[in-house]
Design an enzyme around this catalytic site. Structure first.
Site, PDB file in Angstrom:
ATOM      1  N   GLN A  19       0.813  -1.224   0.000  1.00 21.86           N
ATOM      2  CA  GLN A  19       0.000   0.000   0.000  1.00 21.86           C
ATOM      3  C   GLN A  19       0.842   1.268   0.000  1.00 21.86           C
ATOM      4  O   GLN A  19       0.324   2.351  -0.293  1.00 21.86           O
ATOM      5  CB  GLN A  19      -0.965  -0.008   1.186  1.00 21.86           C
ATOM      6  N   CYS A  25      -5.282   0.581   3.563  1.00 26.21           N
ATOM      7  CA  CYS A  25      -5.405  -0.844   3.913  1.00 26.21           C
ATOM      8  C   CYS A  25      -6.824  -1.350   3.681  1.00 26.21           C
ATOM      9  O   CYS A  25      -7.035  -2.492   3.269  1.00 26.21           O
ATOM     10  CB  CYS A  25      -4.992  -1.056   5.358  1.00 26.21           C
ATOM     11  N   HIS A 168      -6.790  -1.225  11.463  1.00 26.30           N
ATOM     12  CA  HIS A 168      -6.129  -1.741  10.261  1.00 26.30           C
ATOM     13  C   HIS A 168      -6.995  -2.783   9.557  1.00 26.30           C
ATOM     14  O   HIS A 168      -7.566  -3.668  10.211  1.00 26.30           O
ATOM     15  CB  HIS A 168      -4.774  -2.340  10.664  1.00 26.30           C
TER      16      HIS A 168
END
Lengths: 230, 114
Positions: A19, A25, A168
């Site tokens: 990324q 993410c 995340h």
């Protein structure tokens, strides 16, 4: 349910992606779950575009209007599914490549590679999650990544890890039965998690996390997507 | 009286991390720079990142103690503060409020006995 299971061995998972310096993410977690669902439906593994989501998806959550998808500033996988249902689908990585920076939306409906029809949230019971994983394919997961900045390898089984602050987005691709754990005496089961920080991070880009304790909140935000086959 | 004043000569007061120069931590930092191809444009930036790296080494040791079945140590993120790491490499929005169901509803419960 099998004792161990790994969608990578069945060809449902694309290579580990990167990324870059961008809080996207959520887009990688979303594409991973669609890539898996499409593979199971069609037998074809197609690498899908995160950049389309970064550039074009600004959807807000139905229950929390402050939780909006905002390119490199973050987002939610469930918002991304909503966007893809409305947009019609998602392009291939090759057709809309990742740049790691937010830009102008260049989505072309005629280049859609996979169509998204629906999505569901998986109840926070880890047996249910395992069953969904085996029957449905890789699942999008949100977790607390506090231990991931320094993680190199092994089964992560922290004694203390916040379960409520999820920051995340990752992809659940399998589980194993026997990861050694000194403190918890003997072999403990673990989840296999695909990350989006490149192959140099963790175990060739993957993270193994203790199973059965809602470790780092991993069972609180799990979702599956449905695709349409033409 | 002025002769009795002890003048601060270490970097604790200025916080410029000079105490780390020449230490094992700096040698580890140089090895980290080479491994991950890091570049810092100024000496100040180098010293700043060295300070963060030293703190992250302590954090990795803490993580190792709390998470003994995994291996924790130097990663490509070892020169980033916790805040920088969160801002640049994480990115789930609204995670504080726990599960957000969106419009997808909840999947029916499967039979997982046996």
């Amino acid at each position: 349910l099998p004792e161990s299971f790994d969608w990578r061995e069945k060809g449902a998972v694309t290579p580990v992606k990167m990324q870059g310096s961008c809080g996207s993410c959520w887009a990688f977690s979303t594409t991973g779950s669609i890539e898996g669902a499409n593979f199971i439906a069609t037998g074809k593994l197609i690498n899908l575009s995160e950049q389309q989501l970064v550039d074009c998806d600004h959807t807000c959550d139905a229950t929390d209007k402050r939780a909006c998808n905002d390119g490199c500033s973050g987002g939610l996988m469930t918002n991304a599914y909503e966007y893809l249902i409305k947009a019609g689908g998602i392009q291939e990585e090759e057709a809309y490549p990742y740049t790691g920076k937010p830009g102008e939306c260049k989505f072309s409906p005629e280049k859609i590679a996979v169509r998204v029809t629906n999505f569901t949230n998986i109840p926070g019971d880890e047996q249910q999650i395992a069953a969904r994983l085996v029957h449905h394919g890789p699942l999008a997961v949100g977790l607390n990544a506090v231990f991931m900045q320094t993680y190199i390898g092994g089964v992560s089984c922290p004694l203390i890890c916040g379960k409520k602050f999820l920051n995340h987005g990752v992809l659940l691709v399998g589980y194993g039965a026997k990861g050694f754990s000194i403190l918890r005496l003997g072999n403990r089961p673990y989840w296999i998690i695909k990350n989006s920080w490149g192959e140099k991070w963790g175990e060739d880009g993957y993270y193994r996390l203790c199973r059965g304790h809602n470790m780092c909140g991993m069972s609180s935000m799990v979702s599956a997507v449905m695709t349409k086959t033409s | 009286i002025s002769n009795n004043i002890i003048r601060q000569v270490t970097d604790v007061l200025t916080g410029d991390n000079h105490a780390l120069v020449g230490t094992a931590t700096e040698r580890q930092f140089i090895s980290f720079i080479n491994k991950y191809g890091k570049e810092y444009s100024t000496r100040e930036e180098y010293m700043h990142r060295l300070g963060i790296f030293a703190k992250n080494m302590m954090r990795a040791a803490e993580h190792q103690a709390l998470d003994p079945t995994a291996v924790h140590g130097v990663t490509q993120f070892s020169d980033l503060s916790e805040e920088e790491f969160e801002a640049r490499f994480l990115g789930v929005q609204g995670g504080k409020s726990g599960t957000l169901l969106g419009g997808g509803g909840e999947a029916p419960v499967l039979d997982v006995k046996d």
